[in-house]
Design a protein around this motif. Structure first.
Motif, short mmCIF file in Angstrom:
data_model
loop_
_atom_site.label_atom_id
_atom_site.label_comp_id
_atom_site.label_asym_id
_atom_site.label_seq_id
_atom_site.Cartn_x
_atom_site.Cartn_y
_atom_site.Cartn_z
N PHE A 57 1.03 -1.03 0.05
CA PHE A 57 -0.18 0.02 -0.38
C PHE A 57 0.89 0.75 0.05
O PHE A 57 0.81 2.02 -0.43
CB PHE A 57 -0.44 0.12 0.62
N ALA A 58 1.93 1.09 0.70
CA ALA A 58 3.07 2.24 0.43
C ALA A 58 3.92 2.33 -0.65
O ALA A 58 4.12 3.89 -0.72
CB ALA A 58 4.21 2.67 1.50
N LYS A 59 3.51 1.79 -1.67
CA LYS A 59 4.44 1.79 -3.48
C LYS A 59 3.81 0.78 -4.37
O LYS A 59 3.54 0.78 -5.21
CB LYS A 59 5.95 0.50 -3.25
N HIS A 60 2.38 2.40 -4.38
CA HIS A 60 1.13 1.72 -5.70
C HIS A 60 0.38 0.52 -5.74
O HIS A 60 -0.13 0.25 -6.89
CB HIS A 60 2.51 2.12 -6.42
N GLY A 61 0.95 -0.62 -4.70
CA GLY A 61 0.25 -1.71 -4.29
C GLY A 61 0.91 -3.14 -5.49
O GLY A 61 0.84 -3.59 -5.94
N VAL A 62 2.57 -2.36 -5.73
CA VAL A 62 2.82 -2.94 -6.88
C VAL A 62 4.26 -3.43 -6.33
O VAL A 62 4.67 -2.87 -5.19
CB VAL A 62 3.21 -1.58 -7.74
N THR A 63 4.35 -4.93 -6.59
CA THR A 63 5.18 -5.92 -5.77
C THR A 63 6.07 -6.68 -7.35
O THR A 63 5.84 -6.14 -8.46
CB THR A 63 4.72 -7.24 -5.61
N ARG A 64 7.64 -6.47 -6.72
CA ARG A 64 8.80 -7.50 -7.37
C ARG A 64 8.86 -8.87 -7.36
O ARG A 64 9.75 -9.07 -7.71
CB ARG A 64 10.54 -6.36 -8.27
N ASP A 65 8.25 -8.53 -6.50
CA ASP A 65 8.36 -10.41 -5.65
C ASP A 65 7.74 -11.53 -6.44
O ASP A 65 6.70 -11.83 -6.50
CB ASP A 65 7.97 -10.47 -4.05
N THR A 66 8.60 -11.93 -7.49
CA THR A 66 8.20 -12.64 -8.14
C THR A 66 7.89 -13.68 -7.75
O THR A 66 6.61 -15.01 -8.67
CB THR A 66 9.32 -13.18 -9.06
N PRO A 67 7.55 -14.66 -7.09
CA PRO A 67 7.05 -16.03 -6.48
C PRO A 67 5.35 -15.90 -6.28
O PRO A 67 4.54 -16.72 -6.41
CB PRO A 67 7.05 -16.06 -4.86
N THR A 68 5.59 -14.08 -5.69
CA THR A 68 3.89 -14.06 -5.19
C THR A 68 3.53 -13.58 -7.08
O THR A 68 1.90 -12.97 -6.68
CB THR A 68 3.77 -12.62 -4.17
N TYR A 69 3.93 -13.84 -8.29
CA TYR A 69 3.25 -13.64 -9.16
C TYR A 69 1.59 -13.42 -9.82
O TYR A 69 1.80 -14.84 -9.30
CB TYR A 69 4.08 -13.03 -10.54
N LYS A 70 0.65 -12.97 -9.91
CA LYS A 70 -0.41 -13.53 -10.61
C LYS A 70 -1.22 -14.03 -11.57
O LYS A 70 -1.75 -14.96 -12.24
CB LYS A 70 -1.95 -13.01 -9.45
N ALA A 71 -0.52 -13.16 -12.52
CA ALA A 71 -0.68 -13.29 -13.84
C ALA A 71 0.49 -13.58 -15.11
O ALA A 71 1.23 -13.74 -15.86
CB ALA A 71 -1.53 -12.46 -14.33
N LEU A 72 1.35 -11.74 -14.69
CA LEU A 72 2.85 -11.40 -15.18
C LEU A 72 3.71 -12.27 -15.27
O LEU A 72 3.85 -13.54 -14.12
CB LEU A 72 3.22 -10.26 -15.25
N PRO A 73 4.34 -12.73 -17.01
CA PRO A 73 5.77 -13.81 -17.01
C PRO A 73 6.30 -12.94 -16.30
O PRO A 73 6.80 -11.75 -16.43
CB PRO A 73 6.30 -14.55 -18.25
N PRO A 74 7.59 -13.52 -14.99
CA PRO A 74 8.53 -13.50 -14.30
C PRO A 74 10.08 -12.57 -15.06
O PRO A 74 10.85 -13.20 -14.95
CB PRO A 74 8.09 -13.84 -13.02
N GLU A 75 9.57 -12.10 -15.51
CA GLU A 75 10.01 -11.32 -16.69
C GLU A 75 11.60 -9.99 -16.12
O GLU A 75 10.02 -9.57 -14.96
CB GLU A 75 10.05 -10.92 -18.36
N PRO A 76 12.31 -9.96 -16.00
CA PRO A 76 13.57 -9.68 -15.24
C PRO A 76 12.76 -7.95 -15.43
O PRO A 76 13.40 -7.12 -14.51
CB PRO A 76 14.78 -8.66 -15.88
N TRP A 77 12.00 -7.38 -16.04
CA TRP A 77 11.49 -6.23 -16.80
C TRP A 77 9.74 -5.94 -15.80
O TRP A 77 9.85 -4.52 -15.36
CB TRP A 77 10.80 -5.62 -17.70
N VAL A 78 9.73 -6.70 -15.11
CA VAL A 78 8.36 -6.96 -15.10
C VAL A 78 7.82 -6.34 -13.47
O VAL A 78 8.86 -6.98 -12.18
CB VAL A 78 7.69 -8.58 -15.65
#
Ligand SMILES: *Cc1c(COP(=O)(O)O)cnc(C)c1O
Length: 378
Positions: free
Chosen positions: A209-230
């Protein structure tokens, strides 16, 4: 004018900020995680999220606890408006629990009575450690557990304070604790705040919530492929980031926390011994010894507060008033609150006067405050 509160910034603090400007990332560098770790270490808690204000800290605390439209949050009238606004930001309703006349903190009896009789329970209770003195958290936690209510500690006044020998912020009796590092508070990062918690689950949400609701923690990804820019957005978060400039100041200041609190306690001790003959109510110094002493509030039980306020200001004493009960603010009146709803907070407010207390206050300055008070009140 001797102010009621002020920061103490030294050359070491200045050098720390200049070092960032000359040599480091201005934001999203290494200093924010370091500041978060330092706050977690100081408060003896596993997790900390630093943000750009105490108000942001309270807002993400509410969001992490799932406060939303249709929910209800309770807090006290005797606080800064941010303690209630944070619930409104989430679309939740707000109600108040009156304070105890002696501690000026939430009244456990009033809380218990309201819980027993209310037709609608709150999702979250926000307690405020007024003036840096911790609320009766043991009793409050027991009540909230019985009714299934989460607890946020608004510890904006209380960084460096202790409760039952443990640092405030360790969340032994709450879900999360919010701090402010505004210049009048115990330590400062100019603007800034933080939320501490023992819960990994809440910590993950607070960071989101402090950072746009955005995560870079790949194991938690729900949809997008864990590419390095994602990166992935999981919540509607905010940009509440602290900058590295602010974190550098905070990191330099946090080392001095105990020193600052000791200075404040010494000032309170001198008020305690020097104001005994005056017709005023003082904080209970012995009972509140572990307070962070953000404020020193007297109550003018036999004088007109407005007159004394004006006279002291005329004499160069920067007295202040904490707080106008939140429910008397026009915004909260528009939600239906009325004068008389929380009589203890209102009566306290009518008599309250905050005396100057800050770590760089000199003994001469304090003796002037004491002498003027004696003249004006006798
Ligand atoms: C200062 C304060 C806040 C808000 O903190 P900011 O850093 O100014 O946003 C919230 N609650 C209380 C009780 C405060 O004193």
């Amino acid at each position: 004018m001797i102010p009621y509160g002020s920061h103490l910034v030294d050359e070491e603090d200045i050098d720390a900020v200049v070092d960032v400007l000359k040599n480091k990332f201005l934001t999203q560098g290494e200093l924010v995680p370091k500041f978060e770790q330092a706050i977690a270490d100081y408060t003896d808690v596993p997790y900390c999220t630093a943000v750009n204000s105490g108000t942001s800290a309270l807002h993400i605390a509410c969001l992490a606890l799932g406060v939303g439209t249709g929910d209800l949050v309770w807090t006290v009238p005797n606080s800064f408006v941010a303690s209630a606004n944070c619930a409104r930001y989430c679309g939740a309703g707000i109600d108040f629990v009156d304070i105890d006349a002696k501690t000026r903190n939430i009244s456990v009896e009033a809380l218990e009575g309201k819980l027993k009789t209310t037709s609608r329970l709150p999702k979250v209770l926000i307690v405020v450690h007024f003036s840096g003195f911790c609320c009766d958290m043991k009793a409050i936690k027991a009540l909230c557990d019985t009714y299934g209510i989460a607890i946020i500690e608004d510890a904006a006044h209380a960084f460096g304070g202790r409760y039952l020998k443990h640092p405030i912020g360790n969340c032994d009796y709450s879900d999360v604790t919010a701090f402010s590092f505004h210049p009048v508070k115990t330590i400062t990062s100019a603007e800034g705040g933080a939320v501490t918690t023992k819960s990994e689950d809440l910590h993950v949400k607070l960071q989101l919530f402090a950072k746009h609701g955005v995560t870079r923690d790949t194991p938690t990804y729900k949809a997008l492929p864990p590419e390095p820019w994602v990166y992935e957005q999981h919540e509607l978060g905010f940009n509440y980031r602290l900058s590295d400039l602010h974190a550098a100041l905070g990191l330099s200041q946090i080392k001095k926390t105990d020193e600052f609190v000791t200075s404040r306690r010494n000032i309170a001790a001198l008020y305690e011994s020097s104001l005994q003959t005056l017709p005023i109510e003082r904080p209970n110094f012995k009972a509140q010894i572990d307070s962070a002493w953000h404020l020193y509030v007297i109550e003018l039980v036999s004088h007109n507060r407005a007159e004394i306020f004006a006279e002291l200001r005329k004499r160069g004493i920067g007295v202040n008033v904490h707080y106008i009960p939140i429910h008397l603010q026009p915004y909260y009146q528009s939600l239906g609150f009325r004068e008389g709803n929380f009589p203890v907070s209102e009566q306290y407010y009518n008599m309250a006067l905050s005396l100057p207390i800050f770590p760089s206050m000199t003994e001469n300055q304090q003796q002037k405050v004491i002498a003027e008070l004696h003249e004006v009140l006798s």
